[in-house]
Design a protein around this motif. Sequence first.
Motif, PDB file in Angstrom:
ATOM      1  N   ILE A 259      -3.771  -8.937   0.979  1.00  0.00           N
ATOM      2  CA  ILE A 259      -2.410  -8.465   0.733  1.00  0.00           C
ATOM      3  C   ILE A 259      -2.153  -7.336   1.723  1.00  0.00           C
ATOM      4  N   HIS A 260      -1.214  -7.570   2.630  1.00  0.00           N
ATOM      5  CA  HIS A 260      -0.911  -6.612   3.690  1.00  0.00           C
ATOM      6  C   HIS A 260       0.409  -5.910   3.408  1.00  0.00           C
ATOM      7  N   LEU A 261       0.387  -4.586   3.519  1.00  0.00           N
ATOM      8  CA  LEU A 261       1.597  -3.798   3.328  1.00  0.00           C
ATOM      9  C   LEU A 261       2.524  -3.979   4.519  1.00  0.00           C
ATOM     10  N   THR A 262       3.804  -3.655   4.321  1.00  0.00           N
ATOM     11  CA  THR A 262       4.799  -3.826   5.379  1.00  0.00           C
ATOM     12  C   THR A 262       5.509  -2.507   5.655  1.00  0.00           C
ATOM     13  N   GLY A 263       6.334  -2.506   6.686  1.00  0.00           N
ATOM     14  CA  GLY A 263       7.112  -1.322   7.026  1.00  0.00           C
ATOM     15  C   GLY A 263       6.215  -0.145   7.363  1.00  0.00           C
ATOM     16  N   PRO A 264       6.672   1.088   7.093  1.00  0.00           N
ATOM     17  CA  PRO A 264       5.868   2.264   7.400  1.00  0.00           C
ATOM     18  C   PRO A 264       4.522   2.277   6.674  1.00  0.00           C
ATOM     19  N   ALA A 265       4.457   1.673   5.484  1.00  0.00           N
ATOM     20  CA  ALA A 265       3.198   1.642   4.721  1.00  0.00           C
ATOM     21  C   ALA A 265       2.122   0.835   5.440  1.00  0.00           C
ATOM     22  N   ARG A 266       2.527  -0.037   6.351  1.00  0.00           N
ATOM     23  CA  ARG A 266       1.550  -0.858   7.080  1.00  0.00           C
ATOM     24  C   ARG A 266       0.567   0.007   7.868  1.00  0.00           C
ATOM     25  N   ALA A 267       1.011   1.183   8.280  1.00  0.00           N
ATOM     26  CA  ALA A 267       0.139   2.088   9.034  1.00  0.00           C
ATOM     27  C   ALA A 267      -1.067   2.536   8.197  1.00  0.00           C
ATOM     28  N   ALA A 268      -0.968   2.418   6.883  1.00  0.00           N
ATOM     29  CA  ALA A 268      -2.068   2.824   6.004  1.00  0.00           C
ATOM     30  C   ALA A 268      -3.158   1.759   5.889  1.00  0.00           C
ATOM     31  N   MET A 269      -2.927   0.558   6.387  1.00  0.00           N
ATOM     32  CA  MET A 269      -3.910  -0.526   6.200  1.00  0.00           C
ATOM     33  C   MET A 269      -5.291  -0.199   6.792  1.00  0.00           C
ATOM     34  N   PRO A 270      -5.399   0.380   8.003  1.00  0.00           N
ATOM     35  CA  PRO A 270      -6.747   0.715   8.491  1.00  0.00           C
ATOM     36  C   PRO A 270      -7.473   1.693   7.560  1.00  0.00           C
ATOM     37  N   LEU A 271      -6.756   2.673   7.024  1.00  0.00           N
ATOM     38  CA  LEU A 271      -7.359   3.608   6.076  1.00  0.00           C
ATOM     39  C   LEU A 271      -7.799   2.878   4.804  1.00  0.00           C
ATOM     40  N   LEU A 272      -6.978   1.948   4.315  1.00  0.00           N
ATOM     41  CA  LEU A 272      -7.338   1.188   3.115  1.00  0.00           C
ATOM     42  C   LEU A 272      -8.592   0.345   3.346  1.00  0.00           C
ATOM     43  N   HIS A 273      -8.750  -0.189   4.565  1.00  0.00           N
ATOM     44  CA  HIS A 273      -9.971  -0.932   4.890  1.00  0.00           C
ATOM     45  C   HIS A 273     -11.197  -0.021   4.812  1.00  0.00           C
ATOM     46  N   LEU A 274     -11.060   1.200   5.318  1.00  0.00           N
ATOM     47  CA  LEU A 274     -12.176   2.157   5.237  1.00  0.00           C
ATOM     48  C   LEU A 274     -12.483   2.539   3.791  1.00  0.00           C
ATOM     49  N   VAL A 275     -11.449   2.794   3.003  1.00  0.00           N
ATOM     50  CA  VAL A 275     -11.643   3.154   1.591  1.00  0.00           C
ATOM     51  C   VAL A 275     -12.298   1.997   0.842  1.00  0.00           C
ATOM     52  N   ALA A 276     -11.867   0.758   1.121  1.00  0.00           N
ATOM     53  CA  ALA A 276     -12.457  -0.403   0.459  1.00  0.00           C
ATOM     54  C   ALA A 276     -13.925  -0.557   0.844  1.00  0.00           C
ATOM     55  N   ALA A 277     -14.252  -0.352   2.118  1.00  0.00           N
ATOM     56  CA  ALA A 277     -15.647  -0.458   2.560  1.00  0.00           C
ATOM     57  C   ALA A 277     -16.509   0.599   1.867  1.00  0.00           C
ATOM     58  N   ARG A 278     -15.985   1.800   1.764  1.00  0.00           N
ATOM     59  CA  ARG A 278     -16.721   2.875   1.080  1.00  0.00           C
ATOM     60  C   ARG A 278     -16.903   2.543  -0.402  1.00  0.00           C
TER      61      ARG A 278
END
Length: 194
Positions: free
Chosen positions: A157-176
């Motif tokens: 599930i990928h965020l859109t608009g300005p929130a899309r910029a948070a996806m790399p951070l969410l990947h790091l949080v999920a990995a942690r």
Amino acid sequence: MNWTAEQIAAMQATHPVHRDRTQDNALAWLRTGEETGGEYSLLHSDSSPGFGVFPHFHTRYTETFRVLDGALDVRISGTARRLASGDEATVPLRAVHEWHVTEDGRAQFLVEVRPAFPPFEKWLAVLQAMANDGLTHPDGRPRQLSHAALILVDSDIHLTGPARAAMPLLHLVAARARRRGVDRQLEQRYWRAP
């Protein structure tokens, strides 16, 4: 997607229902990827007025919505449409979409996911159960960032608009969170629990 009422009832009788008492919703995977050899999975939703999801997109599967009763307001790639009983709409790969049950009443609908994506099956069921334990906000969003990251990232599930910029951070949080075993804790507590 032409399932009869009898076929749907037969599938419902043999599959668990995942209820979110907070939002008054019930989801059941009527066919899982395991049952269809990965070809597709089929979700039945009985949702309350106003319930819906935020704009997002998927890169690994398409979704086809078919309304059985009630109505859904959908927006796919910027085009808004109201789906009534018997109507259907398909969301292609990477198409930004959102949907909401109309305020007129409850809606029952099917969502066919092609190809099947087992992590999506798992995390939707987990999210329903988490709501019952107060782990989500009233609108269904997880209260903890690690939970949200796992659900979004693992479910494609990928965020859109300005929130899309948070996806790399969410990947790091999920990995942690995976390294800490948060995913296993949620699975053990909420997924296929007796």
